[in-house]
Motif scaffolding. Structure first.
Motif, PDB file in Angstrom:
ATOM      1  N   VAL A  99       0.859  -1.193   0.000  1.00  0.00           N
ATOM      2  CA  VAL A  99       0.000   0.000   0.000  1.00  0.00           C
ATOM      3  C   VAL A  99       0.894   1.240   0.000  1.00  0.00           C
ATOM      4  N   LYS A 100       0.327   2.363  -0.402  1.00  0.00           N
ATOM      5  CA  LYS A 100       1.091   3.611  -0.479  1.00  0.00           C
ATOM      6  C   LYS A 100       1.148   4.272   0.895  1.00  0.00           C
ATOM      7  N   LEU A 101       2.253   4.971   1.136  1.00  0.00           N
ATOM      8  CA  LEU A 101       2.399   5.746   2.374  1.00  0.00           C
ATOM      9  C   LEU A 101       2.858   7.145   1.995  1.00  0.00           C
ATOM     10  N   MET A 102       2.039   8.140   2.368  1.00  0.00           N
ATOM     11  CA  MET A 102       2.394   9.542   2.092  1.00  0.00           C
ATOM     12  C   MET A 102       2.419  10.305   3.417  1.00  0.00           C
ATOM     13  N   ILE A 103       3.420  11.166   3.599  1.00  0.00           N
ATOM     14  CA  ILE A 103       3.448  12.044   4.772  1.00  0.00           C
ATOM     15  C   ILE A 103       2.856  13.392   4.344  1.00  0.00           C
ATOM     16  N   ALA A 104       1.982  13.922   5.205  1.00  0.00           N
ATOM     17  CA  ALA A 104       1.158  15.075   4.826  1.00  0.00           C
ATOM     18  C   ALA A 104       1.940  16.394   4.951  1.00  0.00           C
ATOM     19  N   TYR A 105       2.914  16.572   4.069  1.00  0.00           N
ATOM     20  CA  TYR A 105       3.694  17.815   4.051  1.00  0.00           C
ATOM     21  C   TYR A 105       2.979  18.808   3.136  1.00  0.00           C
ATOM     22  N   ARG A 106       2.003  19.538   3.684  1.00  0.00           N
ATOM     23  CA  ARG A 106       1.132  20.376   2.848  1.00  0.00           C
ATOM     24  C   ARG A 106       1.909  21.447   2.093  1.00  0.00           C
ATOM     25  N   ILE A 107       3.024  21.926   2.679  1.00  0.00           N
ATOM     26  CA  ILE A 107       3.777  23.008   2.036  1.00  0.00           C
ATOM     27  C   ILE A 107       4.306  22.570   0.666  1.00  0.00           C
ATOM     28  N   GLN A 108       4.635  21.287   0.535  1.00  0.00           N
ATOM     29  CA  GLN A 108       5.205  20.801  -0.737  1.00  0.00           C
ATOM     30  C   GLN A 108       4.144  20.693  -1.836  1.00  0.00           C
ATOM     31  N   TYR A 109       2.859  20.881  -1.465  1.00  0.00           N
ATOM     32  CA  TYR A 109       1.764  20.838  -2.455  1.00  0.00           C
ATOM     33  C   TYR A 109       1.132  22.217  -2.633  1.00  0.00           C
ATOM     34  N   GLU A 110       1.724  23.226  -1.990  1.00  0.00           N
ATOM     35  CA  GLU A 110       1.138  24.572  -1.970  1.00  0.00           C
ATOM     36  C   GLU A 110       1.794  25.403  -3.083  1.00  0.00           C
ATOM     37  N   PRO A 111       0.985  25.965  -3.996  1.00  0.00           N
ATOM     38  CA  PRO A 111       1.549  26.585  -5.207  1.00  0.00           C
ATOM     39  C   PRO A 111       2.527  27.748  -4.986  1.00  0.00           C
ATOM     40  N   MET A 112       2.365  28.560  -3.950  1.00  0.00           N
ATOM     41  CA  MET A 112       3.336  29.662  -3.756  1.00  0.00           C
ATOM     42  C   MET A 112       4.691  29.098  -3.346  1.00  0.00           C
ATOM     43  N   ASN A 113       4.673  28.132  -2.433  1.00  0.00           N
ATOM     44  CA  ASN A 113       5.931  27.493  -2.045  1.00  0.00           C
ATOM     45  C   ASN A 113       6.536  26.737  -3.228  1.00  0.00           C
ATOM     46  N   ARG A 114       5.679  26.202  -4.073  1.00  0.00           N
ATOM     47  CA  ARG A 114       6.182  25.497  -5.262  1.00  0.00           C
ATOM     48  C   ARG A 114       6.823  26.503  -6.242  1.00  0.00           C
ATOM     49  N   ALA A 115       6.253  27.711  -6.295  1.00  0.00           N
ATOM     50  CA  ALA A 115       6.851  28.763  -7.134  1.00  0.00           C
ATOM     51  C   ALA A 115       8.231  29.134  -6.595  1.00  0.00           C
ATOM     52  N   MET A 116       8.337  29.211  -5.267  1.00  0.00           N
ATOM     53  CA  MET A 116       9.645  29.503  -4.646  1.00  0.00           C
ATOM     54  C   MET A 116      10.651  28.413  -4.980  1.00  0.00           C
ATOM     55  N   GLN A 117      10.183  27.167  -4.984  1.00  0.00           N
ATOM     56  CA  GLN A 117      11.081  26.055  -5.319  1.00  0.00           C
ATOM     57  C   GLN A 117      11.621  26.219  -6.743  1.00  0.00           C
ATOM     58  N   ARG A 118      10.722  26.627  -7.687  1.00  0.00           N
ATOM     59  CA  ARG A 118      11.182  26.807  -9.074  1.00  0.00           C
ATOM     60  C   ARG A 118      12.190  27.951  -9.165  1.00  0.00           C
ATOM     61  N   ILE A 119      11.960  29.018  -8.381  1.00  0.00           N
ATOM     62  CA  ILE A 119      12.888  30.155  -8.395  1.00  0.00           C
ATOM     63  C   ILE A 119      14.273  29.720  -7.900  1.00  0.00           C
ATOM     64  N   VAL A 120      14.281  28.877  -6.862  1.00  0.00           N
ATOM     65  CA  VAL A 120      15.563  28.354  -6.354  1.00  0.00           C
ATOM     66  C   VAL A 120      16.214  27.453  -7.391  1.00  0.00           C
ATOM     67  N   ARG A 121      15.433  26.473  -7.874  1.00  0.00           N
ATOM     68  CA  ARG A 121      16.033  25.433  -8.727  1.00  0.00           C
ATOM     69  C   ARG A 121      16.468  25.989 -10.090  1.00  0.00           C
ATOM     70  N   GLN A 122      15.720  26.995 -10.609  1.00  0.00           N
ATOM     71  CA  GLN A 122      16.085  27.578 -11.904  1.00  0.00           C
ATOM     72  C   GLN A 122      17.067  28.738 -11.751  1.00  0.00           C
ATOM     73  N   LYS A 123      17.503  28.979 -10.532  1.00  0.00           N
ATOM     74  CA  LYS A 123      18.496  30.024 -10.243  1.00  0.00           C
ATOM     75  C   LYS A 123      18.072  31.371 -10.836  1.00  0.00           C
ATOM     76  N   VAL A 124      16.787  31.691 -10.666  1.00  0.00           N
ATOM     77  CA  VAL A 124      16.255  32.946 -11.210  1.00  0.00           C
ATOM     78  C   VAL A 124      17.027  34.155 -10.675  1.00  0.00           C
ATOM     79  N   PHE A 125      17.468  34.095  -9.418  1.00  0.00           N
ATOM     80  CA  PHE A 125      18.269  35.169  -8.818  1.00  0.00           C
ATOM     81  C   PHE A 125      19.735  34.740  -8.686  1.00  0.00           C
ATOM     82  N   GLY A 126      20.147  33.778  -9.467  1.00  0.00           N
ATOM     83  CA  GLY A 126      21.490  33.206  -9.299  1.00  0.00           C
ATOM     84  C   GLY A 126      21.447  32.116  -8.238  1.00  0.00           C
ATOM     85  N   PRO A 127      22.586  31.472  -8.000  1.00  0.00           N
ATOM     86  CA  PRO A 127      22.588  30.388  -7.007  1.00  0.00           C
ATOM     87  C   PRO A 127      22.318  30.887  -5.591  1.00  0.00           C
ATOM     88  N   VAL A 128      21.516  30.126  -4.852  1.00  0.00           N
ATOM     89  CA  VAL A 128      21.235  30.470  -3.449  1.00  0.00           C
ATOM     90  C   VAL A 128      22.452  30.129  -2.604  1.00  0.00           C
TER      91      VAL A 128
END
Ligand code: NAD
Length: 409
Positions: A183-212
């Protein structure tokens, strides 16, 4: 690699800064920032009522995945029951409680059959309930393993609240039990499914402001009354597992990296009965393989503070507040940078819909049990460091996102 188009998926493109301002900044800023700015579109529209951010139309009731909630406390009543009303793929089909009167009342109010109410003793009979495919564990932390393992043995998929348990051995047992039962097991980390935090993740990963280079994060609140969160046996880690875990988990989610070293200090006010068993305030630092350094604070004894700030080569950005249920806000400096306006969504509906999607399409959850186990290992390193007043080394992972499944669509 994501394109500029996918970077902005899920954003309300009409709410970006004006075209003129974009032109000025696109011409003067670094190329990564210019590309970010160029994707924006002008004009405004009214904010919609928070709903699930899951893609696609809501499924008809008979095609939805049935969930049973175990534990009918504050999170269930305040957030999860309402989230089923705006979910697109999940429906509430069972309740599990030690309080029959409360369970009956909530069942009536939320359209759950009387036969689908269980208590902690007869819970295993849920095996025969075909309407329940997923059990959502919302109990004090020290009860998560027991109900995850019993759910798995009953053939039900599990979504479990954070922190996963009170120790890494228990977390591993939960992973093993779910694997064994397939069976599947998921931990309820709501922040990882929240679109603003997901936008921040893309900004970090795509180095929009350069490397963090540096991230700081805090999550503090005052716990006034004695409750299970202040019990070492029931909570396991007090404020660290309850609120500090947001700082740990969100920084890991933003970077995709795992900390290789942790250093921590803790404080308990002498004589305060709330802090006989757990610490009041904890600070810790984390060092990541790429060289990113992080400074964090969590507390059960401060004014409400829930934020993070990443400092990169060409700017700093983050969210304040970042972790509450509503009213999240993104920021960036230089201030004129065109941050997207992301519509608020129901964070709990987002995670219900991700779990339902995993069940419908046989997908591995984005935040599986291994993600919860890794946070627990870091929590244990924090306490070891505070006890020994030395930095604690953790296993090094060079691959990004070593524990996460495929991201939600
Ligand atoms: P709560 O105290 O409001 O509810 C806990 C429920 O468990 C109650 O219904 C209580 O009756 C029941 N219970 C059974 N045995 C118990 C025992 N021995 N002691 C105390 N209660 C017992 O707690 P909550 O705030 O709903 O938290 C439940 C879980 O959800 C925790 O793991 C917590 O960390 C997590 N949580 C997550 C979020 C989030 O944003 N994801 C927010 C709050 C809580």
């Amino acid at each position: 690699m994501e394109t500029t188009t996918t970077l902005f998926m899920g954003f309300d493109r009409r709410k970006f800064i004006s075209r003129t301002a974009r032109g000025i900044f696109a011409a003067t800023l670094a190329p990564e920032i210019a590309r970010f700015a160029a994707a924006a579109e002008p004009a405004g529209s009214p904010a919609p009522t928070p709903t699930s951010a899951a893609q696609g139309e809501p499924l008809p009731q008979d095609q939805r995945v049935g969930f049973a909630l175990v534990g009918l406390g504050r999170l269930t009543q305040g957030q999860l029951l309402p989230a089923f009303r705006v979910s697109k793929r999940a429906k509430l089909t069972g309740l599990v409680s030690g309080d029959p009167a409360k369970a009956q009342k909530l069942a009536q109010e939320n359209g759950v059959n009387a036969e689908s109410i269980y208590d902690y003793k007869n819970f295993d009979r849920i095996r025969d309930n075909q309407d329940v495919q997923v059990v959502y564990v919302v109990l004090p932390n020290s009860m998560h393993a027991e109900f995850t393992e019993r759910s798995a043995r009953a053939g039900k998929h599990v979504i479990c609240e954070k922190p996963m348990e009170v120790g890494s051995m228990k977390c591993q047992q939960m992973i093993d039990a779910c694997k064994k039962a397939r069976v599947k097991l998921m931990i309820a980390y709501r922040i990882q499914y929240e679109p603003m935090n997901r936008a921040m993740q893309r900004i970090v990963r795509q180095k929009v402001f350069g490397p963090v280079k540096y991230i700081e994060s805090d999550n503090g609140q005052r716990v006034e009354k004695m409750e299970w969160r202040l019990s070492k046996a029931l909570s396991g880690s007090g404020a660290v597992g309850d609120v500090g875990i947001y700082c740990i988990n969100t920084i890991r989610f933003l970077l995709g990296e795992e900390p290789m070293e942790v250093f921590a200090r803790t404080f308990r006010p002498p004589g305060d009965p709330r802090f006989k068993e757990v610490d009041a305030t904890i600070i810790w630092q984390m060092r990541f393989p790429s060289g990113v350094l992080a400074n964090c604070m969590c507390s059960f004894d401060t004014y409400d503070t829930k934020s993070y700030r990443a400092v990169a080569e060409h700017g700093s950005f983050g969210m304040d507040p970042s972790f509450p249920y509503h009213g999240l806000k993104m920021f960036a400096k230089p201030e004129q940078l065109p941050l997207p306006q992301v519509a608020e969504s129901d964070q709990f509906a987002n995670e219900l819909d991700h779990m339902a999607d995993c069940v419908i399409n046989s997908r591995h959850p984005y935040t599986p049990g291994e993600e919860g186990l890794q946070d627990q290992r870091i929590i244990e390193a924090i306490f070891e460091s505070a006890r020994t007043t030395r930095a604690v080394t953790l296993p090094r992972f060079d691959k990004l996102d070593p524990f996460r499944g495929p991201p939600p669509e």
